[in-house]
Motif scaffolding. Structure first.
Motif, mmCIF file in Angstrom:
data_model
loop_
_atom_site.group_PDB
_atom_site.id
_atom_site.type_symbol
_atom_site.label_atom_id
_atom_site.label_comp_id
_atom_site.label_asym_id
_atom_site.label_seq_id
_atom_site.Cartn_x
_atom_site.Cartn_y
_atom_site.Cartn_z
ATOM 1 N N PHE A 179 86.178 100.634 -13.222
ATOM 2 C CA PHE A 179 86.064 100.733 -11.770
ATOM 3 C C PHE A 179 84.610 100.535 -11.335
ATOM 4 C CE2 PHE A 179 89.895 103.346 -12.615
ATOM 5 C CZ PHE A 179 90.790 102.671 -11.812
ATOM 6 N N ARG B 180 84.416 96.797 -10.923
ATOM 7 C CA ARG B 180 85.343 96.067 -10.056
ATOM 8 C C ARG B 180 85.499 96.652 -8.654
ATOM 9 N NH1 ARG B 180 91.041 97.926 -11.739
ATOM 10 N NH2 ARG B 180 90.772 99.287 -13.531
ATOM 11 N N ASN B 181 84.690 97.646 -8.328
ATOM 12 C CA ASN B 181 84.691 98.163 -6.973
ATOM 13 C C ASN B 181 83.866 97.242 -6.073
ATOM 14 O OD1 ASN B 181 83.543 99.985 -4.690
ATOM 15 N ND2 ASN B 181 85.265 101.135 -5.536
ATOM 16 N N THR C 94 94.485 94.912 -13.331
ATOM 17 C CA THR C 94 95.153 95.365 -12.101
ATOM 18 C C THR C 94 95.497 96.844 -12.120
ATOM 19 O OG1 THR C 94 97.300 94.700 -13.029
ATOM 20 C CG2 THR C 94 96.119 93.096 -11.659
ATOM 21 N N GLU D 225 94.180 99.420 -9.351
ATOM 22 C CA GLU D 225 93.494 98.693 -8.285
ATOM 23 C C GLU D 225 93.746 99.299 -6.904
ATOM 24 O OE1 GLU D 225 94.792 94.661 -7.982
ATOM 25 O OE2 GLU D 225 96.905 95.142 -8.217
ATOM 26 N N GLN E 198 89.094 97.347 -4.634
ATOM 27 C CA GLN E 198 88.882 96.434 -5.760
ATOM 28 C C GLN E 198 88.458 95.050 -5.310
ATOM 29 O OE1 GLN E 198 90.636 96.892 -9.407
ATOM 30 N NE2 GLN E 198 91.361 94.818 -9.675
ATOM 31 N N SER F 290 87.975 90.956 -6.107
ATOM 32 C CA SER F 290 88.738 89.927 -6.815
ATOM 33 C C SER F 290 87.824 89.155 -7.757
ATOM 34 C CB SER F 290 89.363 88.959 -5.820
ATOM 35 O OG SER F 290 88.350 88.218 -5.142
#
Length: 477
Positions: free
Chosen positions: A376, A379-380, A404, A407, A412, A414
């Motif tokens: 996280f 990907r945050n 995923t 998410e 999240q 992309s």
């Protein structure tokens, strides 16, 4: 009479380690999970455990003396029949795994290695040094150490060394795991903001560390902290009890000088002198990569020499024999001419340290990075700024899509957003999928390149095949 312990969510790395500790203490252990996958499934098989697949109330043995429930979003009574049965029918026997660890080590001298990075390596390094010198430590490590059969063991009568995790203990207990252990010594490697899905601000992230150190001070315990990292240094300055500093900066109680980085291709280790105050202990060597490896050794020395657990000669011999951990800058695909290392790229700081180490030891080679934003923290969407400098000093950057799972629990980003951010600062950025990893090998030159794999995941389960393919495409002479 043998006691029965049942672990719900046994295929977590920490849970499987606790299973082994219970076995060592004579417990009969069973467990269940949604699925079992390497390396944990392989480890469970090694210690004679076959997890029940699927969560059902009837998985719980009768009689049962202890039920340990892991920390996973799906291990809640509202949607999990086995967890619901445990909490409704055996509530007085349910514990989290840090509670079990605290119980098992209640009579031991306890030492916790904490921090946002470096703790797995430091815990393993300290444990290795104690074991190498015959001091019979116990240990709990959240990674796979080389040279040990198990990632956890009660050991003998030496100190028990914990990798201290700041993550919450259980779905019903928000306290950080390390708050259960009540150590006599804490080694703090760093306190850079991490786990942004749990601790959205730096202040909220620091709160459990402050609780840990407040309790330590009340017990008149010792704090050892790294002065090279600003937040660890801040905690050290504010700590009112016994304390020691370490690092590569000036003024540390434990530091290093005359560092000569090794040449892995020639089998040459890194060499340095250990500085303890005004004392100089020459002739230290390590096969670990990077200046941060020397920094870690200084931290281990602060504990082991500072508490007179080892002599300088014992420490020097143990350090020279240390072979590190899996996924912490260890060489992969050894039967391939293509040089591939894997780093545990779960945060910006870990990624930068790995990139820096490869650049230091392979200055003339092109550095290709394979990166998966698995945590996280990567990907945050609020963390996209990390990508502006994450891949400085590298050549080609291959980006894998973020997973995923979870998410919906945070904002999240992309793959397209991540790629766009990296491309704005980096000239050669490419995305790839699991079934297209061969493109990376097709673009590689074993004479010119070194590949660094950075992830805390497995690229959708495709990393093992990629490494096998590297040995097929570029077999060693």
């Amino acid at each position: 009479m043998t006691k029965n312990a049942h672990l719900i969510g046994i295929c977590g790395a920490g849970m499987s380690a606790v299973a082994h500790l219970l076995q060592e203490q004579g417990w009969a252990v069973s467990g269940s999970d949604e699925g079992a996958y390497p390396p944990v499934s392989t480890y469970l098989e090694k210690i004679g455990l076959e997890p029940m697949i699927g969560h059902r109330a009837e998985n719980i043995p009768d009689p049962v003396d202890l039920i340990v429930i892991g920390k996973h979003a799906k291990l809640i009574p509202e949607s999990n029949d086995e967890v619901r049965a445990a909490l409704e029918q055996h509530k007085d026997k349910v514990k989290s795994f840090p509670e079990v660890l605290a119980d098992l080590t209640a009579t031991r001298e306890r030492m916790v290695v904490a921090g946002s990075y470096g703790k797995s390596t430091l815990t393993t390094l300290i444990t290795h040094c104690l074991a190498h010198a015959g001091k019979a430590p116990g240990w709990f490590i959240g990674a796979i150490p080389k040279g040990f059969e198990h990632s956890a063991s009660m050991g003998g009568d030496g100190p028990f060394i914990f990798e201290g995790d700041e993550y919450p203990s259980a779905n019903w207990d928000d306290r950080s795991k390390f708050l259960h252990y009540l150590p006599q010594t804490v080694l703090l490697s760093s306190a850079t903001h991490d786990h942004v899905n749990i601790y959205p601000t730096l202040a909220s992230y620091h709160a459990p560390f402050q609780q840990l150190l407040t309790g330590l001070a009340e017990r008149q315990g010792q704090l050892i902290a790294c002065m090279d990292e600003q937040y660890a240094a801040n905690f050290l300055h504010a700590y009112p009890g016994p304390k020691l500093s370490y690092g590569l900066c000036k003024g540390c109680n434990y530091s290093a000088a005359n560092i000569v980085l090794g040449d892995p291709a020639a089998g040459e280790p890194t060499r340095f002198d250990l500085l303890v105050g005004y004392e100089v202990y020459p002739g230290f060597t390590t096969t670990e990569l990077g200046r941060h490896a020397v920094q870690n050794i200084c931290g281990a020395a602060a504990y082991l020499l500072g508490q007179e657990l080892l002599t300088p000669d014992e420490l020097r011999a143990a350090i020279a024999d240390f072979r590190g951990l899996n996924r912490r800058l260890d060489r992969k695909a050894p039967a391939s001419r293509l040089v591939i290392y894997e780093g545990f790229g779960s945060s910006y700081e870990k990624a930068r340290a790995a990139i820096g180490a490869i650049r230091e030891h392979y200055p003339a080679r092109r550095l290709t990075v394979m990166f998966e934003p698995h945590t996280f923290t990567w990907r945050n969407r609020a963390a996209l700024g990390q990508y502006d400098t994450a891949f400085d000093d590298t050549g080609t950057v291959w980006l894998f899509a973020p997973p995923t799972h979870g998410e919906g629990s945070h904002d999240q980003a992309s793959l397209e957003e991540i790629e766009s951010r990296v491309r704005a600062r980096h000239s050669d950025v490419r995305s790839f999928t699991g079934d297209a990893m061969g493109e990376i090998l097709a673009d590689a030159d074993p004479q010119e390149d070194v590949i660094l794999v950075l992830s805390s995941g497995s690229f959708g389960g495709n990393l093992s095949q990629f490494l096998k393919d590297a040995e097929t495409h570029f077999p060693s002479d």
